[in-house]
Design a protein around this motif. Sequence first.
Motif, mmCIF file in Angstrom:
data_model
loop_
_atom_site.group_PDB
_atom_site.id
_atom_site.type_symbol
_atom_site.label_atom_id
_atom_site.label_comp_id
_atom_site.label_asym_id
_atom_site.label_seq_id
_atom_site.Cartn_x
_atom_site.Cartn_y
_atom_site.Cartn_z
ATOM 1 N N VAL A 58 0.843 -1.192 0.000
ATOM 2 C CA VAL A 58 0.000 0.000 0.000
ATOM 3 C C VAL A 58 0.881 1.246 0.000
ATOM 4 N N SER A 59 0.669 2.128 -0.970
ATOM 5 C CA SER A 59 1.439 3.377 -1.048
ATOM 6 C C SER A 59 0.916 4.390 -0.038
ATOM 7 N N GLN A 60 1.841 5.113 0.566
ATOM 8 C CA GLN A 60 1.530 6.246 1.425
ATOM 9 C C GLN A 60 2.291 7.461 0.890
ATOM 10 N N LEU A 61 2.008 8.623 1.446
ATOM 11 C CA LEU A 61 2.707 9.821 0.991
ATOM 12 C C LEU A 61 4.207 9.709 1.209
ATOM 13 N N ASP A 62 4.615 9.113 2.324
ATOM 14 C CA ASP A 62 6.040 9.056 2.668
ATOM 15 C C ASP A 62 6.530 7.640 2.890
ATOM 16 N N GLY A 63 5.875 6.671 2.274
ATOM 17 C CA GLY A 63 6.332 5.301 2.460
ATOM 18 C C GLY A 63 5.352 4.288 1.915
ATOM 19 N N VAL A 64 5.486 3.047 2.379
ATOM 20 C CA VAL A 64 4.598 1.970 1.965
ATOM 21 C C VAL A 64 4.343 1.045 3.153
ATOM 22 N N ARG A 65 3.210 0.362 3.099
ATOM 23 C CA ARG A 65 2.925 -0.719 4.040
ATOM 24 C C ARG A 65 3.011 -2.038 3.267
ATOM 25 N N VAL A 66 3.839 -2.946 3.734
ATOM 26 C CA VAL A 66 4.041 -4.231 3.065
ATOM 27 C C VAL A 66 3.351 -5.309 3.887
ATOM 28 N N LYS A 67 2.437 -6.022 3.269
ATOM 29 C CA LYS A 67 1.642 -7.009 4.001
ATOM 30 C C LYS A 67 2.345 -8.366 4.041
ATOM 31 N N LEU A 68 3.541 -8.321 4.618
ATOM 32 C CA LEU A 68 4.327 -9.515 4.895
ATOM 33 C C LEU A 68 4.722 -9.503 6.362
ATOM 34 N N ASP A 69 4.958 -10.685 6.922
ATOM 35 C CA ASP A 69 5.335 -10.789 8.335
ATOM 36 C C ASP A 69 6.683 -10.121 8.592
ATOM 37 N N TYR A 70 6.720 -9.229 9.564
ATOM 38 C CA TYR A 70 7.938 -8.460 9.839
ATOM 39 C C TYR A 70 9.107 -9.372 10.203
ATOM 40 N N ASP A 71 8.893 -10.314 11.107
ATOM 41 C CA ASP A 71 9.991 -11.158 11.589
ATOM 42 C C ASP A 71 10.620 -11.972 10.465
ATOM 43 N N GLN A 72 9.809 -12.372 9.504
ATOM 44 C CA GLN A 72 10.298 -13.250 8.446
ATOM 45 C C GLN A 72 10.906 -12.491 7.267
ATOM 46 N N TYR A 73 10.414 -11.284 6.994
ATOM 47 C CA TYR A 73 10.790 -10.631 5.737
ATOM 48 C C TYR A 73 11.440 -9.254 5.881
ATOM 49 N N HIS A 74 11.603 -8.730 7.091
ATOM 50 C CA HIS A 74 12.098 -7.347 7.175
ATOM 51 C C HIS A 74 13.526 -7.207 6.661
ATOM 52 N N GLU A 75 14.362 -8.225 6.820
ATOM 53 C CA GLU A 75 15.736 -8.137 6.318
ATOM 54 C C GLU A 75 15.765 -8.089 4.797
ATOM 55 N N GLU A 76 14.894 -8.865 4.162
ATOM 56 C CA GLU A 76 14.834 -8.844 2.694
ATOM 57 C C GLU A 76 14.378 -7.473 2.201
ATOM 58 N N ILE A 77 13.431 -6.868 2.904
ATOM 59 C CA ILE A 77 12.964 -5.529 2.524
ATOM 60 C C ILE A 77 14.074 -4.507 2.748
ATOM 61 N N GLU A 78 14.805 -4.618 3.834
ATOM 62 C CA GLU A 78 15.890 -3.675 4.117
ATOM 63 C C GLU A 78 16.980 -3.728 3.054
ATOM 64 N N ASN A 79 17.264 -4.910 2.527
ATOM 65 C CA ASN A 79 18.351 -5.086 1.552
ATOM 66 C C ASN A 79 17.919 -4.857 0.106
ATOM 67 N N LEU A 80 16.672 -4.488 -0.089
ATOM 68 C CA LEU A 80 16.164 -4.226 -1.428
ATOM 69 C C LEU A 80 16.883 -3.023 -2.043
ATOM 70 N N MET A 81 17.220 -3.098 -3.329
ATOM 71 C CA MET A 81 17.880 -1.993 -4.012
ATOM 72 C C MET A 81 16.851 -1.183 -4.797
ATOM 73 N N VAL A 82 16.827 0.133 -4.554
ATOM 74 C CA VAL A 82 15.936 1.059 -5.247
ATOM 75 C C VAL A 82 16.771 2.219 -5.765
ATOM 76 N N GLN A 83 16.937 2.323 -7.075
ATOM 77 C CA GLN A 83 17.748 3.376 -7.694
ATOM 78 C C GLN A 83 19.145 3.475 -7.064
ATOM 79 N N ASP A 84 19.823 2.354 -6.984
ATOM 80 C CA ASP A 84 21.186 2.284 -6.444
ATOM 81 C C ASP A 84 21.261 2.540 -4.948
ATOM 82 N N TYR A 85 20.126 2.649 -4.276
ATOM 83 C CA TYR A 85 20.100 2.804 -2.826
ATOM 84 C C TYR A 85 19.645 1.493 -2.184
#
Length: 317
Positions: free
Chosen positions: A248-275
């Motif tokens: 879900v898009s927000q003005l300053d972010g997104v809500r991802v409907k995945l379990d935090y404990d299982q997937y937060h590291e994968e989300i943190e390591n995601l590459m977006v425009q070289d970031y």
Amino acid sequence: MYETLTYTGGVHKHEEMNELIEDLGGFVLQETVSQMDLVLTLAVPLEDVEKVQEKAKELLGKVRLAPMAGTELAIVSPTLARQHLPHSACDISEYLRRFGAKDNMIGLKRGAGKGISNISEEEKRLIEEHDLAVFALGSFRECILKKTHLFEDLEIPVVVTGAPEIDVDDIPGADAYVSGLGRIPRRLKRGENIRALKKLAEVVEEIINNRRMDMGDDPPIVPSILVKTEIENQVSAIKKVYSPAPVVSQLDGVRVKLDYDQYHEEIENLMVQDYRLGDIADIKRSFMYNYILVKLLSETSLVEPLEQESSQKVTAK
């Protein structure tokens, strides 16, 4: 700059619309299919809106502006009991969705009663995960004025609705007040109800537009709609989420409907425009079903630490 639109048409040849949006450098924010009908919420560059309108005409569909697209709203009712939740709160939620908003219904545990109503810290934090909150209150002036403690210290914009005419200056913590929407034991289909809903939509749209303008002075490092697209493309687990709008898009972010404990590291390591996403956003545990909440950092938040680090190096020399 992007314009948010809603396309309504048939599923036949709808892939042509999707391909056009991709070719224009736009994004599909949400896709809803109901039997043979299709509704797309999308964002395209301002200069390409006419091309989308031409393609919609060719496909016998319709395009209209969706000023609230890319936002997530909280519709808050004092309780989940029948005297509070239906019908006005549900109709408010349904009406705002027509303008592209993604909204969530929230009923407070102990919000009933002008003398005993309360809100917990967890409920406040859950509401503050949204871009804006609409508090659907009752039909009596005194009751509404006695419940300002429910929202007066929230850190997001608050719109209060109720039946009587009240000056917003008399409601601490409210950014706006819309009358004509009290506790009504029926669907909001009469003329005066529709006019009140239209007024509410105008007020919410104005507040959201003002927030967008304020954010324009210090925008997020990458747009939230781009983060949404990259998560959908790179995180395979998203395709297994059957909940509506997995990201879900927000003005300053997104809500991802995945379990935090299982997937937060994968989300943190995601590459977006070289970031790396974890370097340009706060990745938090949501108060909603243990989802993942991504709040993007602004451009100055990245520049200031670099300037401090450079200053420290100069001083050390």
